[in-house]
Write a protein that holds these residues in place. Structure first.
Motif, PDB file in Angstrom:
ATOM      1  N   ILE A  59     -77.565 -20.723 174.817  1.00  0.00           N
ATOM      2  CA  ILE A  59     -77.444 -21.964 175.448  1.00  0.00           C
ATOM      3  C   ILE A  59     -75.315 -22.058 174.462  1.00  0.00           C
ATOM      4  CG2 ILE A  59     -77.785 -23.889 176.485  1.00  0.00           C
ATOM      5  CD1 ILE A  59     -78.277 -21.894 177.782  1.00  0.00           C
ATOM      6  N   TYR A  60     -74.639 -22.192 175.380  1.00  0.00           N
ATOM      7  CA  TYR A  60     -73.767 -22.784 174.927  1.00  0.00           C
ATOM      8  C   TYR A  60     -73.435 -24.413 175.315  1.00  0.00           C
ATOM      9  CZ  TYR A  60     -69.017 -22.271 171.782  1.00  0.00           C
ATOM     10  OH  TYR A  60     -68.088 -22.119 170.891  1.00  0.00           O
ATOM     11  N   ASN A  61     -73.023 -25.420 174.690  1.00  0.00           N
ATOM     12  CA  ASN A  61     -73.442 -27.118 175.376  1.00  0.00           C
ATOM     13  C   ASN A  61     -72.303 -27.556 175.206  1.00  0.00           C
ATOM     14  OD1 ASN A  61     -73.804 -28.865 176.108  1.00  0.00           O
ATOM     15  ND2 ASN A  61     -75.552 -29.345 174.895  1.00  0.00           N
ATOM     16  N   CYS A  62     -70.947 -27.671 175.741  1.00  0.00           N
ATOM     17  CA  CYS A  62     -69.931 -28.300 175.566  1.00  0.00           C
ATOM     18  C   CYS A  62     -69.790 -29.116 177.052  1.00  0.00           C
ATOM     19  CB  CYS A  62     -68.953 -27.301 176.436  1.00  0.00           C
ATOM     20  SG  CYS A  62     -68.413 -25.781 175.641  1.00  0.00           S
ATOM     21  N   THR A  63     -70.881 -30.063 177.211  1.00  0.00           N
ATOM     22  CA  THR A  63     -70.732 -30.694 177.902  1.00  0.00           C
ATOM     23  C   THR A  63     -70.436 -32.396 177.595  1.00  0.00           C
ATOM     24  OG1 THR A  63     -73.469 -31.568 177.530  1.00  0.00           O
ATOM     25  CG2 THR A  63     -72.533 -30.319 180.132  1.00  0.00           C
ATOM     26  N   HIS A  64     -70.290 -33.158 177.506  1.00  0.00           N
ATOM     27  CA  HIS A  64     -70.569 -34.557 177.848  1.00  0.00           C
ATOM     28  C   HIS A  64     -71.203 -35.239 176.463  1.00  0.00           C
ATOM     29  CE1 HIS A  64     -73.514 -36.767 180.179  1.00  0.00           C
ATOM     30  NE2 HIS A  64     -73.078 -36.378 180.889  1.00  0.00           N
ATOM     31  N   TRP A  65     -71.163 -36.257 175.408  1.00  0.00           N
ATOM     32  CA  TRP A  65     -71.676 -36.549 174.656  1.00  0.00           C
ATOM     33  C   TRP A  65     -73.423 -36.448 174.394  1.00  0.00           C
ATOM     34  CZ3 TRP A  65     -68.027 -39.960 171.950  1.00  0.00           C
ATOM     35  CH2 TRP A  65     -67.196 -40.047 171.301  1.00  0.00           C
ATOM     36  N   GLN A  66     -73.160 -37.193 176.011  1.00  0.00           N
ATOM     37  CA  GLN A  66     -74.927 -37.985 176.544  1.00  0.00           C
ATOM     38  C   GLN A  66     -75.520 -36.608 176.576  1.00  0.00           C
ATOM     39  OE1 GLN A  66     -71.951 -39.600 177.393  1.00  0.00           O
ATOM     40  NE2 GLN A  66     -71.971 -41.480 177.355  1.00  0.00           N
ATOM     41  N   ARG A 106     -65.606 -40.893 177.710  1.00  0.00           N
ATOM     42  CA  ARG A 106     -65.320 -41.428 176.257  1.00  0.00           C
ATOM     43  C   ARG A 106     -65.170 -42.821 176.368  1.00  0.00           C
ATOM     44  NH1 ARG A 106     -63.671 -36.931 172.093  1.00  0.00           N
ATOM     45  NH2 ARG A 106     -63.235 -38.429 170.373  1.00  0.00           N
ATOM     46  N   LEU A 107     -63.820 -43.543 177.806  1.00  0.00           N
ATOM     47  CA  LEU A 107     -63.239 -44.197 177.635  1.00  0.00           C
ATOM     48  C   LEU A 107     -65.176 -45.028 177.942  1.00  0.00           C
ATOM     49  CD1 LEU A 107     -61.342 -47.012 177.046  1.00  0.00           C
ATOM     50  CD2 LEU A 107     -60.924 -46.346 179.301  1.00  0.00           C
ATOM     51  N   LYS A 108     -65.905 -44.944 178.791  1.00  0.00           N
ATOM     52  CA  LYS A 108     -66.752 -45.611 178.817  1.00  0.00           C
ATOM     53  C   LYS A 108     -67.604 -45.882 177.559  1.00  0.00           C
ATOM     54  CE  LYS A 108     -67.362 -44.211 183.811  1.00  0.00           C
ATOM     55  NZ  LYS A 108     -68.290 -43.748 184.589  1.00  0.00           N
ATOM     56  N   TYR A 109     -68.061 -44.637 176.848  1.00  0.00           N
ATOM     57  CA  TYR A 109     -68.625 -45.097 175.558  1.00  0.00           C
ATOM     58  C   TYR A 109     -68.187 -45.639 175.043  1.00  0.00           C
ATOM     59  CZ  TYR A 109     -71.713 -43.542 171.924  1.00  0.00           C
ATOM     60  OH  TYR A 109     -72.604 -43.528 170.806  1.00  0.00           O
ATOM     61  N   ASN A 110     -66.511 -46.188 173.998  1.00  0.00           N
ATOM     62  CA  ASN A 110     -66.126 -46.794 173.201  1.00  0.00           C
ATOM     63  C   ASN A 110     -66.412 -48.112 173.635  1.00  0.00           C
ATOM     64  OD1 ASN A 110     -65.252 -44.658 172.223  1.00  0.00           O
ATOM     65  ND2 ASN A 110     -63.294 -44.464 173.658  1.00  0.00           N
ATOM     66  N   THR A 111     -66.492 -48.591 175.382  1.00  0.00           N
ATOM     67  CA  THR A 111     -66.183 -49.719 175.925  1.00  0.00           C
ATOM     68  C   THR A 111     -67.941 -49.709 175.629  1.00  0.00           C
ATOM     69  OG1 THR A 111     -65.392 -49.059 177.883  1.00  0.00           O
ATOM     70  CG2 THR A 111     -66.707 -51.517 177.862  1.00  0.00           C
TER      71      THR A 111
END
Length: 454
Positions: free
Chosen positions: A124-131, A230-235
């Motif tokens: 499995i090659y996983n390139c999703t968002h961090w969460q 990414r902006l949501k995480y930085n918030t």
């Protein structure tokens, strides 16, 4: 002793005691290894003649990976998965152009589970968002799959332990896709360090300094991040949420969990200015983003002390108008190297100045890493951040096909990713020292230095 001096001394002692007590309290203790569970250092798996791959997340990173894999032998793309059906269709066209496929298509937020459950997938090659990095990686290993996961592999210390424990229980590979470890200058300096050119390496520096404001505020998600994740995480978060690009190459040079280990860190962030300033100038004073509170400080600086007395400095800044910079600094008893802002190496007995250009070029050529000698030209042609992404993918598939230990293991993924939560904890608690867990649970000296399997 006058009263003012006593007050100052008392205050300093109380501060030191507070720091010491927080460090002793250890907010992130190491859980005991379950009975029958053993480490996966230098893990070998059954060789795979053809590696059957499923890509989960085919946005910018995932789409580029699909293209690179078309240049690697012994690979078959079985499945493509994304929340956006348009992206899946685009990836499908890449396969068709190379006479591959078609791959089975999966779309929707939870469809990745069905991909992991397929019996005809090895990797499995996983390139999703961090969460989703850890949830997908854990589930995939539980379903008997090897995993390659984008950076950071985890967002919390608990997630780091989930990766480690699942890899140890399933005996499956879990590699974080830290591409910067395969950049040409980093590989050359790794080779130099391993051959003693810098003497005893005592200090290293890494960073991720990259102006991402335009991508963060791409409200249409055309060239930015899906759903502005990414902006949501930085918030909501501070500290260093993206430490691995600078940290990975330095940890390899310092043999972290291969003869040394990171003991504790101290982290400090500036206040936040850049996101607010940029949103006001781009979107206007009345826009909701202009008045939103963002927790991520503009510049985070983290200092790490290792068991063997070495130090590491790591920085993160994605909100300032400045040139890209990963630092990559190595300081030793016989020499010094840096990659940014210009490549330079200084060696005894004339270490007060960098080597002239012709001598630098000659030195880098003499210590060109074996990976670059073997596939460097192809890597430059295929591309992927100058070729380092292709070297990373090539090595991943090579090791899986030959049943060899991977260049990066699950402990690397955990050690480098755990800074995400540890730095935030330190910043939010007055930059207190925070102990870094030993994810090998005492086996950090079992391997004697970093060795790449051949």
């Amino acid at each position: 002793m006058n009263l003012i001096l006593r007050i100052i001394i008392t205050g300093v002692l109380l501060l030191l005691f507070a720091c010491k007590s927080v460090y002793k309290a250890d907010p992130f203790p190491e859980p005991e290894r379950e009975s029958g569970q053993t480490d996966v250092l230098a893990l070998r798996a059954e060789p795979l003649d053809t590696v059957r791959v499923a890509f989960i997340g085919v946005g910018a990173r995932g789409m580029a990976a699909v293209k690179r894999f078309m240049n690697i032998e012994g690979v078959r793309v079985v499945a493509l998965c994304d929340v956006d059906s348009f992206k899946v269709a685009k990836a499908q066209r890449i396969l068709a152009a190379k006479g591959r496929g078609p791959a089975v298509e999966y779309c929707g937020p939870d469809s990745w589970k069905k991909v992991c459950e397929r019996s005809d997938v090895d990797l499995i090659y996983n390139c999703t968002h961090w969460q989703l990095h850890t949830p997908i990686a854990v589930y995939a290993m539980e379903q008997g799959k090897h995993v390659a996961v984008e950076v950071p592999a985890a967002l919390t210390v608990d997630e780091c332990w989930q990766l480690v424990n699942t890899a140890e229980k399933t005996r499956k590979h879990c590699m974080m896709l830290e591409n910067c470890c395969y950049d040409f200058f980093e590989l050359a300096t790794l080779n130099m360090a391993q051959q003693g050119v810098f003497g005893e390496v005592v200090h290293g520096e890494g960073a991720y300094i990259h102006d991402l404001r335009e991508y963060n505020f791409d409200t249409a998600s055309v060239s930015g991040y899906w759903d502005m994740w990414r902006l949501k995480y930085n918030t909501d978060h501070t500290g260093n949420p993206y430490p691995t690009h600078g940290l990975g190459p330095i940890c390899q040079i310092m043999n972290i969990h291969r003869g040394d280990k990171m003991n504790y860190l101290v982290s400090m962030s500036s206040d936040q200015f850049g996101l607010t300033e940029y949103s006001r100038s781009r979107l206007g004073e009345e826009h909701a983003f202009a008045s939103k509170k963002y927790d991520l400080g503009d510049m985070n600086t983290t200092l790490i002390k290792t068991e063997k007395g070495k130090t590491i400095l790591i920085q993160h800044d994605v909100t300032s108008p400045r040139p890209y910079d990963r630092h990559h600094v190595i300081g030793g008893t016989k020499g010094f190297a840096q990659k940014y802002p210009v490549e330079g190496i200084a060696l005894e007995p004339n270490a007060h100045r960098f080597l002239p250009e012709e001598k630098l070029d000659s030195l880098l050529k003499a210590y060109e890493h074996q990976f670059v000698k073997e596939i460097g030209n192809l890597a430059r042609k295929v591309g992927g951040h100058g070729g380092m992404d292709f070297i990373m993918d090539y090595r991943l598939i090579y090791c899986l096909r030959n049943g060899l230990p991977l260049d990066q293991d699950v402990y690397d993924a955990a050690e480098w990713s755990c800074l995400v939560e540890l730095t935030e904890y330190s910043v939010r608690n007055g930059s207190v020292p925070v102990r870094i867990p030993d994810f090998t649970r005492g086996a950090w000296e079992k391997l004697k230095g970093l060795e790449f399997a051949k």
